[in-house]
Design a protein around this motif. Structure first.
Motif, PDB file in Angstrom:
ATOM      1  N   ALA A   1       0.812  -1.213   0.000  1.00  0.00           N
ATOM      2  CA  ALA A   1       0.000   0.000   0.000  1.00  0.00           C
ATOM      3  C   ALA A   1       0.850   1.270   0.000  1.00  0.00           C
ATOM      4  CB  ALA A   1      -0.949  -0.005   1.191  1.00  0.00           C
TER       5      ALA A   1
ATOM      6  N   SER B   1      -5.435  -7.907  -0.728  1.00  0.00           N
ATOM      7  CA  SER B   1      -4.988  -6.690  -0.053  1.00  0.00           C
ATOM      8  C   SER B   1      -6.129  -5.673   0.040  1.00  0.00           C
ATOM      9  CB  SER B   1      -3.789  -6.065  -0.775  1.00  0.00           C
ATOM     10  OG  SER B   1      -3.426  -4.867  -0.131  1.00  0.00           O
TER      11      SER B   1
ATOM     12  N   GLU C   1      -6.193  -3.158   1.954  1.00  0.00           N
ATOM     13  CA  GLU C   1      -5.606  -1.821   2.029  1.00  0.00           C
ATOM     14  C   GLU C   1      -5.358  -1.250   0.621  1.00  0.00           C
ATOM     15  OE1 GLU C   1      -2.304   0.440   4.785  1.00  0.00           O
ATOM     16  OE2 GLU C   1      -2.006  -1.680   4.328  1.00  0.00           O
ATOM     17  N   CYS C   2      -4.816  -2.058  -0.268  1.00  0.00           N
ATOM     18  CA  CYS C   2      -4.579  -1.606  -1.646  1.00  0.00           C
ATOM     19  C   CYS C   2      -5.903  -1.376  -2.381  1.00  0.00           C
ATOM     20  CB  CYS C   2      -3.712  -2.608  -2.411  1.00  0.00           C
ATOM     21  SG  CYS C   2      -1.978  -2.613  -1.887  1.00  0.00           S
TER      22      CYS C   2
ATOM     23  N   SER D   1      -8.687  -0.466  -1.044  1.00  0.00           N
ATOM     24  CA  SER D   1      -9.233   0.782  -0.504  1.00  0.00           C
ATOM     25  C   SER D   1      -8.576   2.003  -1.132  1.00  0.00           C
ATOM     26  CB  SER D   1      -9.047   0.837   1.013  1.00  0.00           C
ATOM     27  OG  SER D   1      -9.734  -0.210   1.636  1.00  0.00           O
TER      28      SER D   1
ATOM     29  N   CYS E   1     -12.470  -9.203   0.814  1.00  0.00           N
ATOM     30  CA  CYS E   1     -12.195  -8.271  -0.285  1.00  0.00           C
ATOM     31  C   CYS E   1     -13.384  -8.238  -1.253  1.00  0.00           C
ATOM     32  CB  CYS E   1     -10.925  -8.671  -1.026  1.00  0.00           C
ATOM     33  SG  CYS E   1      -9.426  -8.435  -0.044  1.00  0.00           S
TER      34      CYS E   1
END
Length: 159
Positions: A44, A76, A78-79, A81, A112
Motif C-alpha cells: 500500500a 490486499s 488496504e490496496c 481501498s 475483499c
C-alpha cells in the motif's frame, strides 16, 4: 526492510524505480507497470506513492488486469481501498471477463469481495440519486402579489 528483501514484487518494483521507470510505462513483457507490481505485492505504501505521482490506476496489462485485479488476487484490502478512493473502475473486466470482485472470490478472499460488493452498491445508489436529481423537473414558482392592481381598462382588480 526485511520484508522488502524476501518479496519478489518489491525487488522488481525497486529495480524499476531505481532505473527511472515511468509510473505508467509497462516495463516488462506482461505490460505490468510499477502500480501493478505494488498492488500485486499488497504494498500500500508504494501504491500510494505511485498514485500520488500520477499513475494510471486503470491501466491494464496483457491479461487485461488493472491494479484493482492484482490487489484483489492477493487479498490486499488496504490496496483495494486506496485504489477505490482514487476512483479506480470497479467493473473493469480482464480478458477472461472477470472483475476484481470475481478474482477475490476465486482466490479465497471473501472480505475483499464483500468490500467490493459494498462499494459497487454504494456507487449504484449514488449514481441513481444523481440521475434522479438530473431528471427531476424543477417546480415553477409564481410570484404572488399582495394587494391590488389596476387592469388595462382602469378598473381595480383584487388578487
Amino acid at each position: 526492510m526485511l520484508l522488502f528483501d524476501c518479496n519478489p514484487e518489491v525487488d522488481n518494483l525497486k529495480h524499476l524505480l531505481e532505473n527511472g521507470a515511468s509510473v505508467n510505462a509497462p516495463p516488462d513483457p506482461c505490460e505490468q507497470s510499477p502500480v501493478h507490481l505494488a498492488a500485486a505485492g499488497g504494498l500500500a505504501c508504494f501504491l500510494l506513492w505511485q498514485l500520488q505521482t500520477g499513475a494510471d490506476l486503470n491501466q491494464q496489462d496483457v491479461f487485461g488486469e488493472a491494479p484493482l485485479h492484482k490487489a484483489a488476487k492477493v487479498g490486499s484490502l488496504e490496496c483495494l481501498s486506496l485504489l477505490i478512493a482514487s476512483d479506480a473502475q470497479i467493473d473493469l473486466c480482464n480478458k477472461n471477463g472477470q472483475t476484481a470482485e470475481d478474482l477475490a472470490w476465486l482466490c479465497g478472499f471473501p472480505e475483499c469481495a464483500k468490500f467490493l460488493i459494498t462499494i459497487k452498491s454504494m456507487q449504484t445508489i449514488k449514481s441513481s440519486e444523481q440521475s434522479n436529481r438530473d431528471h427531476s423537473v424543477p417546480m415553477l414558482r409564481q410570484k404572488r402579489s399582495f394587494g391590488s392592481a389596476e387592469s388595462i381598462n382602469g378598473k381595480r382588480k383584487c388578487w
